[in-house]
Scaffold this motif. Structure first.
Motif, short mmCIF file in Angstrom:
data_model
loop_
_atom_site.label_atom_id
_atom_site.label_comp_id
_atom_site.label_asym_id
_atom_site.label_seq_id
_atom_site.Cartn_x
_atom_site.Cartn_y
_atom_site.Cartn_z
N ARG A 33 74.15 34.59 19.41
CA ARG A 33 74.43 35.12 18.07
C ARG A 33 75.86 34.77 17.67
O ARG A 33 76.79 34.94 18.46
CB ARG A 33 74.26 36.64 18.05
CG ARG A 33 74.20 37.23 16.66
CD ARG A 33 74.04 38.74 16.70
NE ARG A 33 75.27 39.40 17.12
CZ ARG A 33 76.36 39.53 16.37
NH1 ARG A 33 76.39 39.06 15.15
NH2 ARG A 33 77.42 40.15 16.84
N VAL A 69 76.01 28.54 17.38
CA VAL A 69 75.23 29.50 18.16
C VAL A 69 74.53 28.81 19.33
O VAL A 69 74.40 29.39 20.41
CB VAL A 69 74.26 30.31 17.26
CG1 VAL A 69 73.02 29.50 16.87
CG2 VAL A 69 73.85 31.61 17.95
N ASP A 102 75.19 34.38 9.43
CA ASP A 102 74.73 35.01 10.66
C ASP A 102 73.69 34.09 11.28
O ASP A 102 72.68 33.79 10.64
CB ASP A 102 74.09 36.37 10.39
CG ASP A 102 75.10 37.45 10.09
OD1 ASP A 102 76.30 37.25 10.38
OD2 ASP A 102 74.70 38.50 9.56
N THR A 104 71.26 33.04 14.76
CA THR A 104 70.65 33.46 16.02
C THR A 104 69.87 32.30 16.62
O THR A 104 69.29 31.48 15.90
CB THR A 104 69.71 34.67 15.84
OG1 THR A 104 68.71 34.33 14.88
CG2 THR A 104 70.46 35.90 15.38
#
Length: 146
Positions: A33, A69, A102, A104
């Motif tokens: 993350r 990530v 963001d 992931t």
């Protein structure tokens, strides 16, 4: 927030001409993350009277956040060897403020990795909102990590 990933990823961004020029900041990073940000700058606007950030900036953030990530799945995040093989971006609304990404990990195998990213911005009302979503596939060169 794990400094074990923030520092090497931020160092990578600082040493990269384009990412440094954009002002990419690694806000948070842990295995699987990452959160990045890019401050609003008039130099990033579309060439029109409409004060919206060029969509290529959001696409860059999807690509960069995906790569960052996936770097967290390597022994040495800063010097990991990987390259984009596919990038998809869906734009949801115009960006007129700072951007935040963001990311992931969906999957990080021996040779291929996939990451999902959501790009956020702030509405004029002050509400944080989704501006774009994306997914990137990367070729991972793990043998270079040994």
């Amino acid at each position: 927030m794990t400094d074990d990933y923030v520092t090497p990823l931020q160092d990578f961004a600082n040493d990269h001409g384009y990412l440094s020029w954009l002002g990419v900041t690694v806000e948070e990073a842990e295995e699987g993350r990452v959160r990045l940000s890019v401050p609003f700058d008039e130099e990033l606007l579309n060439p029109s009277d409409d004060p919206t950030v060029h969509g290529g900036i959001a696409a860059t953030l999807v690509d960069t956040a995906s790569g960052f990530v996936l770097r967290t799945t390597f022994e040495d995040a800063r010097n990991a060897a990987l390259t984009t093989t596919d990038l998809n971006v869906s734009y949801l609304r115009p960006v007129t403020d700072d951007l935040e990404a963001d990311a992931t990990v969906v999957r990080a195998g021996g040779t291929m990795g996939v990451a999902d990213v959501t790009i956020y911005t702030t509405k004029p009302s002050g509400e944080r909102t989704e501006a774009a979503t994306g997914r990137a596939t990367y070729r991972l060169f793990r043998d270079a990590d040994e």
